[in-house]
Design a protein around this motif. Structure first.
Motif: not given
Length: 392
Positions: A327-350
């Motif tokens: 959670s301290g990392e600012s890079k996109p979530s690998d999980v959300m990327l695997a689900l097909g989200y764009p990288r910038d959206v994958a950085a906005s998950g909560l």
């Protein structure tokens, strides 16, 4: 204060705190010692294992005590890989595993093992057909989590276990850290050979966990020395924490069906409220039976997730961005990327995660606060991302 980050860690039950303190004070003997204090400690250790085993419908000699989920996952995966590598060096896992699994496989690849990372559906679920296609004569291990720690998808574990029963030379490991004491769990009946758990996820102490190892499965130890835990995990057992872990598991498993139903009600309330906030998009499956009852994940496209976390913190509400280990990392979530989200959206998950002790008024307070925060932050969003909250 409203704490809703139970998937990261959970507060201890008061009874567990009292039990740990009493064992520390009165039963401090080394369980390997032959004198009375040692024998008393050994009896407590075996009693705790009996409680854990009973909860999972397995036998006490199939429970190996560890320091937590990370060690259990490392011991299971490396223990199998090193012990059975003469059979083959092909391993199978998924693209959305916890770092304590994913990074172990990455390390094994550097040592000459071949790893297949199974894709997942848009809801985060592994497809049995992909597993079937990946298995080959060289396969010795399949490792698939029970519940995804980030978005809460439940994997088709029983279906996978039933299929793998036809491959007796393949060991099936399941990371159950986010599923144990939240959902039914019967590893032996489901065809699971190894199952990892961590006490602090079910209101037990940090620094305690266990690995269920089906009788007959051999593991190469990662820690050697005194030969404790059937020679698989050397080191003096932390009896107070193990006893506390067993007590927490027993409390958590009591009336489990009712607790699941209560959390499902809260989850539906939360989903409905988030669905009324147009800036937010919910992740995972729309089918309730495919999602863990205690986790809700959503994206706020165009906004950095940590900004939302801190804004809610100012209101006394605690949620998280993803796995606490990342959670301290600012890079996109690998999980959300695997689900097909764009990288910038994958950085906005909560991620919001709660317990059966929460009530409808807690969800209502969270939703009111979330609406306020979104209204306040919405003008600050990156406009190029706003309409990209949906998956590819």
């Amino acid at each position: 204060m409203l704490y809703m980050d139970y998937a990261a860690t959970s507060p201890l039950y008061e009874e567990v705190i009292e039990t740990i303190a009493e064992v520390m004070k009165s039963h401090y003997g080394n369980p390997s010692s032959i004198h009375r204090l040692g024998v008393e400690a050994e009896k407590l250790l075996q009693s705790a294992k009996g409680i854990i085993a009973s909860s999972l419908k397995v036998t006490p000699n199939e429970i190996i005590c560890t320091s937590g989920g990370t060690e259990s996952n490392n011991l299971a995966i490396k223990g199998v890989a090193y012990n059975y590598q003469q059979r083959g060096k092909h391993l199978i896992t998924t693209q959305i595993e916890h770092p304590s699994v994913k990074e172990v496989f990455a390390g094994l690849e550097q040592e000459g093992f071949r790893v297949t990372y199974l894709p997942v559906s848009k809801s985060g679920s592994v497809q049995l057909a992909d597993l079937q296609a990946a298995i080959c004569e060289d396969t010795i291990l399949v490792s698939i989590m029970y519940v995804n720690n980030e978005i809460g998808t439940i994997q088709p574990i029983r279906e996978i276990g039933q299929y793998l029963a036809g491959f007796p030379k393949i060991i099936f490991h399941m990371d159950a850290v986010q599923g144990i004491a939240k959902l039914p769990l019967e590893p032996k009946a489901w065809g699971i050979d190894l199952c990892s758990a961590s006490a602090h996820k079910f209101q037990g102490p940090k620094g305690a966990g266990f690995l269920y190892r089906r009788a007959g499965v051999q593991l190469k130890p990662l820690l050697v020395g005194g030969g404790q835990e059937f020679g698989v995990r050397s080191g003096t057992e932390n009896v107070p924490l193990i006893v506390g872990m067993a007590k927490a598991l027993r409390i958590s498993m009591d009336n489990l069906a009712a607790k699941i139903a209560h959390k499902q009600t809260l989850r539906q309330q939360l989903l409905a409220g988030i669905g009324e906030i147009p800036e937010l998009s919910i992740s995972g499956s729309e089918l309730e039976q495919e999602m863990a009852p205690h986790i809700v994940h959503f994206a706020f496209a165009g906004m950095k997730a940590e900004v939302v976390v801190h804004a809610l913190e100012q209101k006394g509400i605690y949620i998280s961005t993803r796995s606490a280990c990342a959670s301290g990392e600012s890079k996109p979530s690998d999980v959300m990327l695997a689900l097909g989200y764009p990288r910038d959206v994958a950085a906005s998950g909560l991620r919001i995660s709660f317990s059966d002790e929460h009530q409808e008024q807690d969800i209502a307070l969270l939703l009111r606060s979330l609406q306020e925060v979104v209204k306040e932050l919405a003008p600050m969003r990156n406009p190029s991302v706003i309409h990209r909250g949906k998956r590819n």
